[in-house]
Structures are given as structure tokens and as C-alpha cells.
Design a protein around this motif. Structure first.
Motif, mmCIF file in Angstrom:
data_model
loop_
_atom_site.group_PDB
_atom_site.id
_atom_site.type_symbol
_atom_site.label_atom_id
_atom_site.label_comp_id
_atom_site.label_asym_id
_atom_site.label_seq_id
_atom_site.Cartn_x
_atom_site.Cartn_y
_atom_site.Cartn_z
ATOM 1 N N PHE A 1 13.500 6.850 2.065
ATOM 2 C CA PHE A 1 13.052 6.548 3.864
ATOM 3 C C PHE A 1 11.628 5.667 3.589
ATOM 4 O O PHE A 1 13.351 4.882 4.647
ATOM 5 C CB PHE A 1 12.119 7.724 4.591
ATOM 6 C CG PHE A 1 12.145 7.696 5.703
ATOM 7 C CD1 PHE A 1 13.017 7.394 6.596
ATOM 8 C CD2 PHE A 1 10.917 7.159 6.322
ATOM 9 C CE1 PHE A 1 12.738 7.762 8.449
ATOM 10 C CE2 PHE A 1 10.906 6.595 7.793
ATOM 11 C CZ PHE A 1 11.905 6.655 7.910
ATOM 12 N N LEU A 2 11.210 5.173 3.113
ATOM 13 C CA LEU A 2 10.716 4.041 3.259
ATOM 14 C C LEU A 2 11.344 3.114 2.548
ATOM 15 O O LEU A 2 11.521 1.740 3.768
ATOM 16 C CB LEU A 2 9.103 4.081 2.211
ATOM 17 C CG LEU A 2 8.190 4.633 3.170
ATOM 18 C CD1 LEU A 2 7.421 4.777 2.825
ATOM 19 C CD2 LEU A 2 7.960 4.308 4.417
ATOM 20 N N ILE A 3 12.128 3.307 1.546
ATOM 21 C CA ILE A 3 13.117 2.238 0.863
ATOM 22 C C ILE A 3 13.801 1.638 2.296
ATOM 23 O O ILE A 3 14.290 0.444 2.492
ATOM 24 C CB ILE A 3 13.950 2.409 -0.527
ATOM 25 C CG1 ILE A 3 12.495 2.611 -0.877
ATOM 26 C CG2 ILE A 3 14.905 1.447 -0.989
ATOM 27 C CD1 ILE A 3 12.996 2.948 -2.536
ATOM 28 N N LEU A 4 14.827 2.768 2.431
ATOM 29 C CA LEU A 4 15.735 1.818 3.588
ATOM 30 C C LEU A 4 15.032 1.447 4.828
ATOM 31 O O LEU A 4 15.342 0.098 5.585
ATOM 32 C CB LEU A 4 16.168 3.493 3.987
ATOM 33 C CG LEU A 4 17.380 4.380 3.108
ATOM 34 C CD1 LEU A 4 17.575 5.615 3.034
ATOM 35 C CD2 LEU A 4 18.693 3.431 2.753
ATOM 36 N N LEU A 5 13.944 1.715 5.318
ATOM 37 C CA LEU A 5 13.336 1.391 6.716
ATOM 38 C C LEU A 5 13.339 -0.177 6.163
ATOM 39 O O LEU A 5 12.950 -0.831 6.997
ATOM 40 C CB LEU A 5 12.164 1.784 6.517
ATOM 41 C CG LEU A 5 11.023 1.823 8.131
ATOM 42 C CD1 LEU A 5 12.087 2.110 9.420
ATOM 43 C CD2 LEU A 5 10.146 3.025 8.447
ATOM 44 N N ARG B 1 3.217 -1.839 3.082
ATOM 45 C CA ARG B 1 3.049 -2.805 4.185
ATOM 46 C C ARG B 1 3.638 -1.287 5.313
ATOM 47 O O ARG B 1 2.475 -0.865 6.545
ATOM 48 C CB ARG B 1 3.650 -4.131 4.887
ATOM 49 C CG ARG B 1 3.503 -4.611 6.511
ATOM 50 C CD ARG B 1 3.290 -5.502 6.421
ATOM 51 N NE ARG B 1 4.971 -5.409 7.130
ATOM 52 C CZ ARG B 1 5.282 -4.631 8.329
ATOM 53 N NH1 ARG B 1 3.931 -4.211 8.988
ATOM 54 N NH2 ARG B 1 6.978 -4.086 9.047
ATOM 55 N N LEU B 2 4.541 -0.418 5.219
ATOM 56 C CA LEU B 2 4.947 0.141 6.706
ATOM 57 C C LEU B 2 4.003 1.752 5.702
ATOM 58 O O LEU B 2 4.185 2.084 6.726
ATOM 59 C CB LEU B 2 6.630 0.444 6.014
ATOM 60 C CG LEU B 2 7.488 -0.147 6.635
ATOM 61 C CD1 LEU B 2 9.035 -0.639 6.146
ATOM 62 C CD2 LEU B 2 7.590 -0.586 8.246
ATOM 63 N N LYS C 1 -0.532 3.305 1.929
ATOM 64 C CA LYS C 1 -0.472 5.210 1.045
ATOM 65 C C LYS C 1 1.058 5.378 0.341
ATOM 66 O O LYS C 1 0.481 6.296 -0.233
ATOM 67 C CB LYS C 1 0.279 5.602 2.292
ATOM 68 C CG LYS C 1 -1.792 5.612 3.371
ATOM 69 C CD LYS C 1 -1.274 7.065 4.882
ATOM 70 C CE LYS C 1 -1.810 6.616 5.231
ATOM 71 N NZ LYS C 1 -2.895 5.611 6.157
ATOM 72 N N THR C 2 1.650 4.507 0.270
ATOM 73 C CA THR C 2 3.209 4.441 -0.943
ATOM 74 C C THR C 2 2.883 3.281 -1.674
ATOM 75 O O THR C 2 3.389 2.102 -1.076
ATOM 76 C CB THR C 2 4.280 5.075 0.135
ATOM 77 O OG1 THR C 2 3.791 5.954 0.387
ATOM 78 C CG2 THR C 2 5.686 5.042 -1.445
#
Length: 113
Positions: free
Chosen positions: A9-13, A31-32, A36-37
Motif C-alpha cells: 500500500f505504501l509503495i503504491l501510495l 516519510r509517508l 515506521k516502515t
């Protein structure tokens, strides 16, 4: 559609606004997620390969920088749709949690008679 795992999800975002190369994706995911990830390069490229196989991302272009190949990735139309669907599911889940929490009685409150 199955729920997208958080790193994916974070990669897509990260890729939603514009194509990015791998290291930029790693930095943007950190950063997003408020750090935490943190994706290792191997984890990122395995996820990008899987997302590419699923048709959610694709290579946008390649360029050579300081003698090294830099590959840029971008969302595909199905990737945009999957990200939007996941965001909508998150909105529904947040509404459900809010409703259930508002109905919860405070700890230690007497039971209604």
C-alpha cells in the motif's frame, strides 16, 4: 479484491503522484509512514516485481546515472484503482470503528438497570 498489505500500500501510495526510482520509493515510504516502515532494497524490488506481475505498477523509464541503471516505476490504471479501493475500504473501516467506539461504555461505568 483482497486487502493490500501495508508495505505494498505504501509503495503504491509513494508512486501515486509521479514515477520514482527504487531509492526514492524507499525514502518516500519511510516519510509517508513517519519512519515506521523502512524497506530494504531486496524487499522493495521483490514487492515491485510482485506488483508488476499483478499489473499494478510498471517500469516507466530507465536512465543511467553515474554509470548505474536507474529504473523508474509508475502506477498503472489498475494500480490507481486498487489504491483507491483500498483507501475506500480504510474509510469504511474507520467509520465502523468510530461507530463502535461511540457505543462503547466507559470502563467502570455502571451497567444500565
Amino acid at each position: 479484491m483482497a486487502s493490500i498489505r501495508r508495505p505494498s500500500f505504501l509503495i503504491l501510495l509513494a508512486l501515486a503522484p509521479a514515477p520514482l526510482h527504487g531509492y526514492a520509493v524507499i525514502k518516500e515510504v519511510a516519510r509517508l509512514s513517519d519512519d515506521k516502515t523502512r524497506l530494504a532494497a531486496g524487499t522493495l524490488y521483490a514487492a515491485l516485481d510482485r506488483l508488476s506481475d499483478e499489473g499494478l505498477v510498471q517500469v516507466d523509464r530507465e536512465e543511467t546515472v553515474d554509470g548505474r541503471l536507474r529504473r523508474y516505476y509508475r502506477l498503472t490504471d489498475p494500480g490507481i484503482a486498487a489504491l483507491a479501493a483500498e483507501a475506500e475500504q480504510m474509510r469504511r473501516d474507520a467509520r465502523m470503528v468510530t461507530r463502535r467506539l461511540s457505543a462503547a461504555r466507559p470502563v467502570g461505568a455502571p451497567r444500565p438497570a
